[in-house]
Each structure stands twice: as structure tokens, then as C-alpha cells.
Design a protein around this motif. Structure first.
Motif, PDB file in Angstrom:
ATOM      1  N   CYS A  36      -3.006  29.298  54.640  1.00  0.00           N
ATOM      2  CA  CYS A  36      -3.280  28.711  55.957  1.00  0.00           C
ATOM      3  C   CYS A  36      -3.281  27.192  55.830  1.00  0.00           C
ATOM      4  O   CYS A  36      -3.970  26.651  54.959  1.00  0.00           O
ATOM      5  CB  CYS A  36      -4.639  29.193  56.469  1.00  0.00           C
ATOM      6  SG  CYS A  36      -5.089  28.412  58.024  1.00  0.00           S
TER       7      CYS A  36
ATOM      8  N   THR B  81      -6.739  25.443  58.359  1.00  0.00           N
ATOM      9  CA  THR B  81      -8.041  26.043  58.044  1.00  0.00           C
ATOM     10  C   THR B  81      -9.118  25.675  59.070  1.00  0.00           C
ATOM     11  O   THR B  81      -9.320  24.502  59.376  1.00  0.00           O
ATOM     12  CB  THR B  81      -8.505  25.604  56.649  1.00  0.00           C
ATOM     13  OG1 THR B  81      -8.307  24.199  56.538  1.00  0.00           O
ATOM     14  CG2 THR B  81      -7.726  26.311  55.571  1.00  0.00           C
ATOM     15  N   CYS B  82      -9.808  26.697  59.562  1.00  0.00           N
ATOM     16  CA  CYS B  82     -10.711  26.476  60.693  1.00  0.00           C
ATOM     17  C   CYS B  82     -12.179  26.612  60.350  1.00  0.00           C
ATOM     18  O   CYS B  82     -13.026  26.465  61.220  1.00  0.00           O
ATOM     19  CB  CYS B  82     -10.350  27.404  61.840  1.00  0.00           C
ATOM     20  SG  CYS B  82     -10.678  29.129  61.492  1.00  0.00           S
TER      21      CYS B  82
ATOM     22  N   GLY C 218     -10.982  28.013  54.470  1.00  0.00           N
ATOM     23  CA  GLY C 218     -10.227  28.981  55.243  1.00  0.00           C
ATOM     24  C   GLY C 218      -9.644  30.107  54.427  1.00  0.00           C
ATOM     25  O   GLY C 218      -9.985  30.306  53.260  1.00  0.00           O
ATOM     26  N   CYS C 219      -8.725  30.813  55.069  1.00  0.00           N
ATOM     27  CA  CYS C 219      -8.101  31.984  54.452  1.00  0.00           C
ATOM     28  C   CYS C 219      -6.918  31.532  53.593  1.00  0.00           C
ATOM     29  O   CYS C 219      -6.407  30.418  53.773  1.00  0.00           O
ATOM     30  CB  CYS C 219      -7.587  32.922  55.547  1.00  0.00           C
ATOM     31  SG  CYS C 219      -8.782  33.233  56.855  1.00  0.00           S
TER      32      CYS C 219
ATOM     33  N   ASN D 155      -0.547  31.876  57.588  1.00  0.00           N
ATOM     34  CA  ASN D 155      -1.690  32.635  58.109  1.00  0.00           C
ATOM     35  C   ASN D 155      -1.608  34.137  57.822  1.00  0.00           C
ATOM     36  O   ASN D 155      -1.985  34.961  58.645  1.00  0.00           O
ATOM     37  CB  ASN D 155      -1.851  32.394  59.617  1.00  0.00           C
ATOM     38  CG  ASN D 155      -1.898  30.906  59.932  1.00  0.00           C
ATOM     39  OD1 ASN D 155      -0.850  30.236  59.908  1.00  0.00           O
ATOM     40  ND2 ASN D 155      -3.059  30.379  60.186  1.00  0.00           N
TER      41      ASN D 155
ATOM     42  N   CYS E 113      -3.201  36.080  61.234  1.00  0.00           N
ATOM     43  CA  CYS E 113      -4.179  35.413  62.084  1.00  0.00           C
ATOM     44  C   CYS E 113      -3.568  35.106  63.458  1.00  0.00           C
ATOM     45  O   CYS E 113      -2.426  34.651  63.551  1.00  0.00           O
ATOM     46  CB  CYS E 113      -4.622  34.113  61.420  1.00  0.00           C
ATOM     47  SG  CYS E 113      -5.768  33.174  62.416  1.00  0.00           S
TER      48      CYS E 113
ATOM     49  N   LYS F 182      -4.615  38.077  55.221  1.00  0.00           N
ATOM     50  CA  LYS F 182      -5.695  38.864  55.834  1.00  0.00           C
ATOM     51  C   LYS F 182      -5.535  40.350  55.552  1.00  0.00           C
ATOM     52  O   LYS F 182      -4.428  40.830  55.292  1.00  0.00           O
ATOM     53  CB  LYS F 182      -5.683  38.659  57.350  1.00  0.00           C
ATOM     54  CG  LYS F 182      -6.135  37.264  57.752  1.00  0.00           C
ATOM     55  CD  LYS F 182      -6.601  37.221  59.187  1.00  0.00           C
ATOM     56  CE  LYS F 182      -7.243  35.887  59.497  1.00  0.00           C
ATOM     57  NZ  LYS F 182      -8.500  36.004  60.199  1.00  0.00           N
TER      58      LYS F 182
HETATM   59  S1  SF4 Z   1      -6.804  29.572  61.283  1.00  0.00           S
HETATM   60 FE1  SF4 Z   1      -8.825  30.064  60.448  1.00  0.00          FE
HETATM   61  S2  SF4 Z   1      -9.008  32.322  60.631  1.00  0.00           S
HETATM   62 FE2  SF4 Z   1      -6.834  31.769  60.876  1.00  0.00          FE
HETATM   63  S3  SF4 Z   1      -5.939  31.996  58.849  1.00  0.00           S
HETATM   64 FE3  SF4 Z   1      -6.559  29.850  59.088  1.00  0.00          FE
HETATM   65  S4  SF4 Z   1      -8.630  29.733  58.256  1.00  0.00           S
HETATM   66 FE4  SF4 Z   1      -8.174  31.890  58.586  1.00  0.00          FE
END
Ligand code: SF4
Length: 609
Positions: free
Chosen positions: A288, A291-292, A284-285, A73, A481, A76
Motif C-alpha cells: 500500500c 497507508t491510512c 498500513g497493510c 492495496n 482494499c 489483505k
Molecule cells: S489504504 Fe489503509 S486499509 Fe487500505 S490497504 Fe492501505 S493501509 Fe490498508
């Protein structure tokens, strides 16, 4: 240094000039990265009182020392500037390959000032920056812009861009990446637009310096494995944050018809299980494995990425119980580069104002086609859309006639998706958040509904501070994250270990909290310097509606916030933060946090205790 590249790229768009500058190791150790770097740079380098949409504002893209190292995660970055929506500190994070490639291009942060004479794209590749003509891109959506740039540069590229909302200086325009990753709620997209900067393309292939590469590799593999073992993992992959719709409904916290109620009669039609019926994939990002982003097919047969906040704000908050149509509004928000939370808020405000006959436009709850037209008008600043494009605070100030009563914001930033009629702790979280009414730093309501919900207790204040330091501080300066910890229970002990392996530092969790306190206090100082003598504790106020209009439905029927008790709780919060009764950090607090020089500067604007 290990972990950090030790280099910032300073870009002046007025002069078509980009200079790589090394920075002092103490800056890295004291502010770490992401939000920490952004706050420090804006405090040190931004002239107080400047117009946020002028060339003087600085737009900062900053990552942390773990970004790009493959840890869980960690894909970002933070985008920050003085906010055109609030006039204070503004930022947001987004998960994007741009974060990874910015670091691999050799930079921990890119600091952009000035204004390009004509629309431009900035291309940054392995320590070299070039300025490209982007006149043909102006007027494109963020999706079209990114697709065309990716086609031009092929693989291993990260792109951040703005849509038409950023170009038209909508004050809640965001920066977009990867068709749905959106960051910088308080108008970071408008700041980018004001600089005539349509997009940045990052490419990089440099090796990042790591203190203990083997340790890092093992920790990374263990961390990913650990996430897979969490009991809620499978359900999370199914629904991500979308199950919060049902949770909020059960707990009377689902924003409904401009936050007038906490329950929505059609909640089941927009909830996590309804979403599963139209879901096609997860997105997602980078880096990760949980992924949400729930990719669904919307009412116009296009893909849209849903999470709780955008569904609550573009669904129940505007009385819309058709998830396909909610998804269409959400996709439009991402294409235009509009913040979906603020968008749902200004729409709710507009419908209510229309129902009260204070504007000539005829708007109704849940009427998709008229609302969709209004979204277009906001992005293009036409008619009523032009008024709403400045946010609810400004719109209410212009409309007057009592409309301030249902303008749902704190310090100008529209409230995120949790109703607080019966949640004083969450109201405190919104009131004291670093950028205005945002939920990410301290989502205390999840804990609050399980405790003595409607109390204003000491314990609640402690919880808000604990979460703010962890999620608004540590995760934002590491640019990691928060969701593994917040939603799956990934243990905090992992993070000092990650940092040790990457940088060689031995910072304990307590030390990381201390740095977080320094950064959040510096952000507070930034706000106060901007507001100057106008600063008062009344600026940390949740919207009036929650105090004056009780809920009329649901399990918390009859609830409101109590004004006197809230002020006492706020004063308690200040005391615990080492701030005076106006909410201004005391000299001793700034000194304890190692930023005495901030006290000296701040004292020129307000008298410090
Ligand atoms: S949980 Fe969601 S917001 Fe967090 S890194 Fe993974 S995809 Fe991105």
C-alpha cells in the motif's frame, strides 16, 4: 490455473491433522476468492444450526487471486465463520503479511475446524503445517503474542492472533495482526478462541503462478503511480479517514452519546487536525502506498493506530473529547482483540443504561478512568463487563425495561460510526449488509448528503445496491482494499486488468458484478437457512432510536427516519435484488445467478417463491 494456487489447507485441531486439498477450477471462476470462497465453503460444509462457538464451526482465512502479487492495496485476507454475535454469516478483512505468506506457503485458504485440547499455535510454512503448544501464550495480549512469535521465527513471517477477548469468548472479539490491523467484527476472534487457537504463523517462499508476468509488473507500477497523482493524495497521507470526524460533524452524522445525536460539542478535539498534533507516523497493510493508519502517542505514552471509526465510537459516542484518552481505549481494544466499533457501542449503551438507573454501576459520559476499567472487564468478562461481552442485543434482552430502544444494532451486529436519523440510504445499507450493521460494503452516506438527503428514492436504492456489489462483493472477493476507489477515486477499470494479468481471465466489470451478486445472495441464503421459519423482513431493521427520537441539535435538528417510508424503500430494494417481500431470494433469482442448487437446499427451511 494462473493466479490461484488451487489448494486449500484443511485443518482439524481436534485431531492435530492438516491436509492440503486441491479444488476445482470452477470454484475459482465462480467465487474468485476471499469472501466468495468463505461463503461457498460455509454454505456447502457447515451444518445448519450449530453453535458458533462449538468445534463444528469452521474458521476460514481466505485470500484472492491477486493477493501476494505486489499489486496496489492487495495485502489483505478475509476471516470468516458463523458468527457468535449474530448467529448468521460473519466475516471481516484485514491487511496483513499473513495474507501474503499464506499464499506463498501454497494456499488460497485455510479452513480450520475442531478444537485443540490445550492452547495451540498453528505454524504453516511452504505446504507444511505443525501444531505448537501455546499454553505459555494464553493470557497474553495480541501485541505480545505477535512480538514473541516474530522473535522466534525472525523475518518473512505473517502472524494473526487473538488477545484475551478472543480467549474469553467475547462475542465481538476480532483477529489482530501487526498491532492494529483488526478483522472479523462479528466475533471471529471468539471463534478462534473457542478452538483454543491463539495464533497462526504463516511463512512461505513459493512463486505464485501468474498468467502474464510482464503485464502484471507494468500494471502494478502504473497503478501505484496513478494513486500518487490523485488530488486528495497528500491530505489522505496526512489524515487518512480521520478527516471524516469533521465531515460527520458538519453533516450531523457523528455518533454522539450512543447515537442520540449527530453532532458532538467537542468534535474539534478528536478530529483530523487534533490527531495531526499527536501523530508520529503512518502504518498500513502490505503493498500500500497510501497507508491510512495514523499512529499517535496516547495518554499513556504508548502508540495507538487511529482511524475514523474507532475515534467516533470511542470518542463522541461515549462523550469523550480527549483524543489521547480515546487513543488509549483504542490501543486496549487492539491489544485485547476487541472490535473498537462494537466496543464503543456497548460502552455507549452501558452509560445510557446506567444514567437511566437500570444497572447498579455508576457510569458517566466521557469519564475515562471508569470506562477504561469497564473495557478491561469486558475483555476479561467480569461483572457488568461479562454482560456487555455478549453485545448490545443480548445485553438489552437481559436488562429489558425498554433498553432495546437504545441498543444500536442490526441483526446483533453493533452499528458503525454514522448516525442515520437523517440518512435513510445509509440506514438501508446497514439494514441489508451481509454481516449486520457495518459501513464498509455501502458507505452511501457520502453520496446521500449531497443528494436529496432525507428522501427514500429509487435512485438511493440503486446506489446502495451498486456500492454493495462493488465494495461488499468485488473488493471482498478479490480481497483488495476499497479505499483507493472509495476515497481517492482510483478508477474501477484497473481491476479487470489486474485480474486478467494475474489469471488470464477476461472478466468485464459487468461480469465481476454478476459474481458479486451471486456471492452476496449466497450469504443471504446462509442467514435465512440459519434463521429458518423465524425469518421476516423485520430482521432487516435499523435501530428503533432513529425512528422514534428526533435529533435535538445541529443542522438536521428534528429529523427522524420514517417507518412507513423505510419499509417501502426496503421492499423496493428486495424487488431490485430479485427477492420476495420477506427478503428471501426467489428461485428464479438463484437460478439466474447460477446457484439453483441453493434453492433446493433453502426450500427445506423456508418456502421459496
Ligand atoms: S489504504 Fe489503509 S486499509 Fe487500505 S490497504 Fe492501505 S493501509 Fe490498508
Amino acid at each position: 490455473m494462473f493466479g490461484w494456487t488451487g489448494v486449500f489447507l484443511k485443518v482439524n485441531l481436534s485431531k492435530n491433522k492438516a491436509v492440503a486439498e486441491t479444488y476445482d477450477a470452477n470454484l475459482a471462476l465462480n467465487f474468485i476468492g476471499g469472501r466468495g470462497f468463505a461463503a461457498k465453503i460455509l454454505w456447502d460444509q457447515l451444518e445448519p444450526g450449530i453453535d458458533p462457538l462449538s468445534p463444528e464451526n469452521k474458521l476460514i482465512f481466505a485470500a484472492g487471486p491477486l493477493t501476494g502479487l505486489g499489486l496496489p492495496n492487495s495485502g489483505k485476507l478475509v476471516v470468516a465463520a458463523k458468527s457468535p454475535l449474530t448467529g448468521g454469516y460473519g466475516d471481516g478483512n484485514l491487511g496483513t503479511h499473513a495474507a501474503v505468506f499464506m499464499r506463498k506457503a501454497g494456499f488460497d485458504a485455510v479452513i480450520i475446524e475442531g478444537k485443540a485440547k490445550t492452547p495451540a499455535v498453528l505454524h504453516i510454512k511452504n505446504e507444511v503445517a505443525e501444531f505448537l503448544d501455546a499454553r505459555d501464550f494464553w493470557g497474553l495480549t495480541s501485541f505480545e503474542t505477535e512480538a514473541q512469535l516474530k522473535a522466534a521465527y525472525e523475518k518473512d513471517v505473517g502472524v494473526v492472533s487473538i488477545g484475551q477477548a478472543g480467549e474469553n469468548l467475547v462475542r465481538f472479539a476480532t483477529v489482530i495482526s501487526q498491532e492494529g490491523r483488526s478483522g472479523g467484527r462479528p466475533g471471529m476472534g471468539a471463534v478462534m478462541g473457542s478452538k483454543n487457537l491463539k495464533a497462526i504463523v504463516f511463512q512461505g517462499s513459493e512463486e505464485l503462478p501468474v498468467a502474464f508476468p510482464e503485464e502484471l509488473k507494468e500494471l502494478s507500477a502504473d497503478g501505484y503511480r496513478e494513486i500518487l497523482t490523485k488530488p486528495n493524495y497528500a491530505f489522505w497521507k496526512q489524515q487518512g479517514t480521520m478527516s471524516t470526524v469533521e465531515w460527520s460533524q458538519e453533516n450531523s452524522a457523528l455518533p454522539t452519546r450512543n447515537f442520540s445525536e449527530g453532532v458532538f460539542e467537542e468534535a474539534d478535539k478528536i478530529g483530523g487536525f487534533a490527531m495531526e498534533e499527536i501523530k508520529v507516523s503512518n502504518r498500513g497493510c502490505p503493498f500500500c502506498n497510501m497507508t491510512c493508519g495514523n499512529v499517535v502517542v496516547d495518554s499513556e505514552k504508548k502508540e495507538s493506530e487511529l482511524d475514523y471509526e474507532n475515534v467516533a465510537m470511542l470518542g463522541s459516542n461515549i462523550g469523550l473529547g480527549n483524543l489521547g484518552q480515546v487513543a488509549t481505549l483504542n490501543r486496549l481494544a487492539d491489544e485485547f482483540g476487541l472490535d473498537a466499533i462494537s466496543l464503543g457501542n456497548v460502552l455507549g449503551f452501558a452509560i445510557e443504561t446506567s444514567q437511566k438507573k437500570l444497572v447498579p454501576e455508576k457510569l458517566h459520559w466521557g469519564k475515562f478512568h471508569v470506562i477504561k476499567t469497564l473495557v478491561n472487564d469486558i475483555a476479561c468478562r467480569r461483572g457488568l463487563g461479562d454482560l456487555l461481552a455478549d453485545g448490545v442485543q443480548a445485553a438489552a434482552a437481559k436488562i429489558g425495561q425498554g433498553s432495546e430502544e437504545w441498543a444500536m444494532h442490526v441483526k446483533g451486529l453493533e452499528v458503525s460510526g454514522y448516525d442515520c436519523h437523517a440518512a435513510p440510504g445509509m440506514a438501508l445499507s446497514y439494514a441489508t449488509n451481509s454481516i449486520g450493521a457495518h459501513h464498509k460494503d455501502a458507505w452511501v452516506i457520502g453520496w446521500e448528503v449531497k443528494s436529496e438527503r432525507e428522501t427514500y428514492s429509487d435512485e438511493k436504492v440503486d446506489k446502495v445496491i451498486e456500492l454493495q456489489l462493488m465494495r461488499g462483493g468485488i473488493f471482498e472477493y478479490l480481497t483488495l482494499c476499497r479505499l483507493p476507489q472509495a476515497s481517492l477515486g482510483f478508477e474501477v477499470e484497473w481491476y479487470p486488468k489486474f485480474l486478467h494479468a494475474a489469471t488470464g481471465t477476461d472478466l468485464t466489470w459487468t461480469a465481476l458484478n454478476y459474481i458479486a451478486d451471486r456471492i452476496l445472495t449466497l450469504i443471504r441464503a446462509f442467514w435465512i437457512r440459519e434463521y429458518g421459519k423465524n425469518w421476516t423482513y423485520e430482521i432487516d431493521a435499523p435501530p428503533m432510536r432513529w425512528f422514534r427520537e428526533p435529533l435535538t441539535k445541529g443542522p438536521m435538528k428534528g429529523s427522524t427516519l420514517d417507518s412507513a417510508k423505510f419499509v417501502t424503500m426496503l421492499q423496493n430494494y428486495y424487488k431490485k435484488r430479485g427477492w420476495d417481500e420477506r427478503g428471501i431470494p426467489k428461485k428464479a433469482t438463484l437460478s439466474k445467478l447460477g446457484v439453483s442448487n441453493v434453492a433446493k437446499e433453502l426450500n427445506k427451511y423456508v418456502k421459496l417463491s
